[in-house]
Write an enzyme that holds these catalytic residues in place. Structure first.
Site, short mmCIF file in Angstrom:
data_model
loop_
_atom_site.label_atom_id
_atom_site.label_comp_id
_atom_site.label_asym_id
_atom_site.label_seq_id
_atom_site.Cartn_x
_atom_site.Cartn_y
_atom_site.Cartn_z
N GLY A 111 -8.05 -4.51 -70.75
CA GLY A 111 -8.18 -3.43 -69.78
C GLY A 111 -9.39 -3.60 -68.90
N ASP A 112 -9.35 -3.00 -67.73
CA ASP A 112 -10.50 -2.98 -66.84
C ASP A 112 -10.42 -1.72 -66.00
OD1 ASP A 112 -12.92 -4.29 -65.95
OD2 ASP A 112 -11.91 -4.56 -64.04
N THR A 113 -11.58 -1.17 -65.69
CA THR A 113 -11.65 0.06 -64.91
C THR A 113 -12.67 -0.12 -63.79
OG1 THR A 113 -11.11 1.35 -66.87
CG2 THR A 113 -12.10 2.55 -65.05
#
Length: 192
Positions: A71-73
């Site tokens: 995941g990445d935000t």
């Protein structure tokens, strides 16, 4: 439920969200260089980094009958990505820019299973009220912003200045739960 689920992240927030989903998982270290390519859009950037993390984790796990989540935000204001602040002055500047403004949080999630990639990106708008200067300094002095994209955590001290969100709370926290659940279904993780 299989025990072959891995999270390619050391983020306590992502771990908490997976636990909230009732999933058993193991952690796998998958550090990737989080640098945007020349001309890369914020949307493409978060999706690529989430995929790279999932693939890096997948390549470190023994056997290929597993599911690895990456995941990445990114916090995006006026088409610019606000990363994690490197020091207190940068955290103060980020919070000043977000104050009395609406920004977008792009939260990408990827699942790699047997070499196949499943990915999605959630887009959520977050509106901050005006944050008093003294409050910004207090938030930064707590140390909380230092490992957070955009220098804030939706579940942290800055939350009292968030006027509204249009989208997914879990995505702003770091992992879009709805999208992840859909990807796990597509990747045949659930034995139904």
């Amino acid at each position: 439920m299989t025990e072959k689920l891995y999270l390619a992240s050391s983020s306590p927030r992502r771990q908490e969200l997976l636990q909230q989903m009732g999933l058993s998982f193991q952690l796998v270290k998958a550090p990737v260089e989080e640098v945007a390519l020349p001309g890369e859009s914020p949307f493409s950037y978060v999706r690529r980094i989430a995929i790279e993390k999932a693939f890096d984790g997948f390549n470190k796990v023994e056997g290929k009958d597993c599911w690895v989540i990456g995941g990445d935000t990114a916090v995006v204001l006026n088409d610019k990505v606000l990363g994690k602040p490197r020091h207190a002055a940068e955290a103060i500047a980020m919070l000043q820019r977000l104050s009395a403004n609406t920004h977008t949080v792009l939260s990408a999630v990827s699942v790699v299973h047997d070499g196949e990639v499943f990915s999605a990106v959630n887009e959520t708008r977050v509106e901050f009220a005006e944050i008093p200067e003294a409050e910004i300094k207090e938030i930064v002095a707590s140390g909380e912003p230092m490992d957070k994209a955009g220098a804030y955590a939706i579940q942290g001290q800055a939350a009292k200045w968030i006027r509204c969100i249009d989208g997914s709370y879990s995505a702003v926290m770091g992992l879009p739960i709805y999208e992840l659940n859909q990807l796990l279904r597509q990747a045949n993780f659930y034995q139904e």
